[in-house]
Design an enzyme around this catalytic site. Structure first.
Site, PDB file in Angstrom:
ATOM      1  N   SER A   1       6.772  -1.898   2.447  1.00  0.00           N
ATOM      2  CA  SER A   1       5.626  -1.027   1.658  1.00  0.00           C
ATOM      3  C   SER A   1       4.649  -2.063   1.094  1.00  0.00           C
ATOM      4  O   SER A   1       5.347  -2.786  -0.058  1.00  0.00           O
ATOM      5  CB  SER A   1       5.689   0.254   1.267  1.00  0.00           C
ATOM      6  OG  SER A   1       4.582   0.652   0.527  1.00  0.00           O
TER       7      SER A   1
ATOM      8  N   HIS B   1       4.621  -1.488  -5.220  1.00  0.00           N
ATOM      9  CA  HIS B   1       5.496  -2.221  -4.720  1.00  0.00           C
ATOM     10  C   HIS B   1       5.637  -3.610  -5.192  1.00  0.00           C
ATOM     11  O   HIS B   1       4.792  -4.170  -5.864  1.00  0.00           O
ATOM     12  CB  HIS B   1       5.310  -1.888  -3.091  1.00  0.00           C
ATOM     13  CG  HIS B   1       5.672  -0.579  -2.736  1.00  0.00           C
ATOM     14  ND1 HIS B   1       6.807  -0.320  -2.271  1.00  0.00           N
ATOM     15  CD2 HIS B   1       5.234   0.740  -2.880  1.00  0.00           C
ATOM     16  CE1 HIS B   1       7.219   1.157  -1.879  1.00  0.00           C
ATOM     17  NE2 HIS B   1       5.794   1.516  -2.511  1.00  0.00           N
TER      18      HIS B   1
ATOM     19  N   ASN C   1      -2.724   3.871  16.585  1.00  0.00           N
ATOM     20  CA  ASN C   1      -3.303   2.983  16.128  1.00  0.00           C
ATOM     21  C   ASN C   1      -2.985   2.785  14.495  1.00  0.00           C
ATOM     22  O   ASN C   1      -3.446   3.362  13.565  1.00  0.00           O
ATOM     23  CB  ASN C   1      -4.696   2.772  16.210  1.00  0.00           C
ATOM     24  CG  ASN C   1      -5.424   1.548  15.577  1.00  0.00           C
ATOM     25  OD1 ASN C   1      -4.918   0.610  15.132  1.00  0.00           O
ATOM     26  ND2 ASN C   1      -6.898   1.276  15.695  1.00  0.00           N
TER      27      ASN C   1
HETATM   28  C1  LIG Z   1      11.766   3.866   0.291  1.00  0.00           C
HETATM   29  C2  LIG Z   1      10.446   4.163   0.719  1.00  0.00           C
HETATM   30  N1  LIG Z   1      10.217   4.000   2.109  1.00  0.00           N
HETATM   31  C3  LIG Z   1       8.842   4.245   2.400  1.00  0.00           C
HETATM   32  C4  LIG Z   1       7.776   4.456   1.599  1.00  0.00           C
HETATM   33  C5  LIG Z   1       6.386   4.550   2.147  1.00  0.00           C
HETATM   34  O1  LIG Z   1       5.580   3.644   1.940  1.00  0.00           O
HETATM   35  P1  LIG Z   1       3.941   3.883   1.837  1.00  0.00           P
HETATM   36  O2  LIG Z   1       3.623   4.579   0.565  1.00  0.00           O
HETATM   37  O3  LIG Z   1       3.333   2.607   2.013  1.00  0.00           O
HETATM   38  O4  LIG Z   1       3.631   4.577   3.164  1.00  0.00           O
HETATM   39  C6  LIG Z   1       8.060   4.574   0.050  1.00  0.00           C
HETATM   40  C7  LIG Z   1       6.804   4.719  -0.850  1.00  0.00           C
HETATM   41  O5  LIG Z   1       6.897   4.272  -1.821  1.00  0.00           O
HETATM   42  C8  LIG Z   1       9.317   4.480  -0.270  1.00  0.00           C
HETATM   43  O6  LIG Z   1       9.716   4.338  -1.579  1.00  0.00           O
END
Ligand SMILES: Cc1ncc(COP(=O)(O)O)c(C=O)c1O
Length: 472
Positions: free
Chosen positions: A227, A232, A301
């Protein structure tokens, strides 16, 4: 004479850098030569946030002026650079970590995988406490998540429960996150998957830069995900990636589901990469039907924009320093809070047995983990004379950002409670999930992100000590 487009662009980019240097002082790395002013108790200390300099802003403006917009040259370059950084075969950019997880599991349902294809009703072992979109895509594909417990100190899957979760002929995959920048026990999990011929998806969204026995996490499973949302390890605003570790067949499948389900794998703006654009006969289509419009999957998409990729490329250059800052910040906080073990269980890396001022002590397995910390986690002990909520409120009053471990025990979330009621066979639980409940009830984490400065970290330490003193 009017200025040329190139001259105008150079001038805009020079001004962009000047603007960003003036406007974004608070977003620079914490160890920047010109640290942002910090007034304890007045300046907010976020748990995470975007960390960037004029480099990212210039890259975004430059790509926007070029106005290609959809995933193009910047995206392709970022995909290659990310794959090279990790040491995987390919990385495919997507518009979020959640999309990356959706694509990773959905790709494994492709008919093109023959006998190894996942079918509705097949079981996928996962963990109870964490982020919901590690698990939701399993259910969205008609697969059955089988929940095992988390260890409340490493926050990762209790791998000794894998055997109890396994059902021959039903269990087909394992999908786990490296929680909060701490690698899960990859030795046990990869051995388990190998023994039972299971797919392994590593949710590496919170763990870019972690290592297990010296090797980056996200490179062990069949597929892994990232992510790039702002908290992040690097950001492109909204964004993420699916990493294809070894098997390029999976790249074609992930790409197809990402790009409308198409059979064609031409990059945006390119035609006839396969050299037989009008030479295919698939499905019940007439022979020679344009390959660009042949769909072998029910796809989506989920692509990001090219200017986002341009930002990501600049962030990737800073990633080694960002990872080091996260480690340094965690170590500083841990040393500063030493002596409070009576009140807290502090997070430990997988395979570590304890922490001393000289570093971690390790179990007898011989395996080592290197964390790329997403945050600094404290479990408030049941015996402590205060609750997690009281600590969260004290931190909030001191303008220090904190978070719980995302969804806690996901099975207690309304969406999962409803699902259990409406379709009890849609999921399965192994054991009592006591660790996940403890995480949900007692865990709190504060920031380790690279934007933090030493004075901020010291203020966080002082605030926790002051709070504990007033309560004990
Ligand atoms: C372990 C984990 N997986 C997936 C995600 C999802 O990422 P995104 O917010 O970019 O959709 C997160 C979000 O912080 C996460 O902590």
């Amino acid at each position: 004479m009017p200025k040329s487009a190139a001259e105008l662009k150079a001038e805009i980019l020079r001004l962009t850098r000047e603007f960003s240097a003036a406007a974004h002082a608070a977003n620079r790395p914490g160890n920047d030569a010109r640290p942002a002013p910090f007034a304890p108790g007045q300046t907010t200390v976020p748990y995470a946030g975007r960390v960037f300099t004029e480099d990212e802003v210039e890259a975004a403006v430059s790509a926007t002026l070029d106005f290609w917009l959809t995933l193009g040259a910047e995206g392709e370059a970022f995909e290659q650079e990310l794959a090279a950084f990790l040491g995987v075969k390919r990385s495919l950019l997507v518009n979020s970590g959640s999309s990356a997880n959706l694509l990773a599991i959905t790709a494994l349902t492709s008919r093109k995988l023959g006998e190894r294809r996942l079918h509705p009703g097949d079981e996928v072992i996962t963990v109870a406490a964490g982020f919901p979109t590690t698990v939701a895509p399993i259910i969205q594909n008609g697969l059955v998540p089988v929940f095992i417990d988390n260890d409340p100190v490493t926050l990762n899957a209790r791998v000794e429960m894998l055997a109890a979760a396994f059902v021959p002929g039903k269990t087909k995959a394992v999908m786990l996150a490296h929680t909060l920048g701490n690698p899960f026990d990859l030795s046990a999990v990869t051995e388990f998957c190998r023994r039972h011929h299971l797919w392994l998806i590593e949710d590496n969204c919170d763990a870019l830069g972690c290592r297990y026995d010296g090797q980056f996490t996200g490179t062990f499973g069949d597929l892994s995900t990232q992510s790039f949302y702002p908290p992040h390890h690097l950001t492109m605003g909204e964004g993420g990636a699916v990493n294809i570790t070894r098997d390029m067949k999976l790249k074609v499948l992930v790409e197809s589901f990402r790009d409308w389900g198409r059979d064609c794998w031409c990059a945006s703006g390119k035609d006839n990469t396969c050299h037989k654009r009008f030479g295919w006969q698939l499905g019940e289509l007439p022979e020679g039907y344009d390959h660009k419009y042949i769909y072998s999957h029910l796809g989506y998409n989920l692509k990001p924009l090219d200017p986002q990729a341009a930002i990501g490329r600049q962030q990737l250059k800073k990633l080694p320093a960002f990872i080091q800052a996260r480690i340094d910040h965690w170590n500083h906080l841990r040393a500063g809070l030493a002596g409070l073990e009576e009140f807290f269980d502090f997070q430990l890396p997988t395979h570590a047995t304890g922490w001393t001022t000289n570093g971690f002590t390790w179990d007898a397995s011989g395996h080592r983990t290197e964390c790329s910390w997403f945050g600094f986690m404290m479990l408030v002990k049941k015996s402590a004379p205060f609750t997690r909520r009281e600590l969260a409120e004290a931190l909030d009053a001191a303008k220090i950002g904190s978070r719980m471990l995302f969804g806690g025990n996901l099975l207690r979330q309304p969406a999962f409670v409803d699902l259990k009621k409406e379709r009890p066979a849609a999921l399965r639980v192994v054991g009592d999930l006591a660790g996940a409940d403890r995480i949900m009830n007692e865990c709190i984490f504060v920031g380790t992100y690279p934007g933090l400065t030493r004075p901020m970290l010291d203020y966080m330490i002082e605030t926790v000590h002051r709070f504990v003193k007033t309560r004990s």
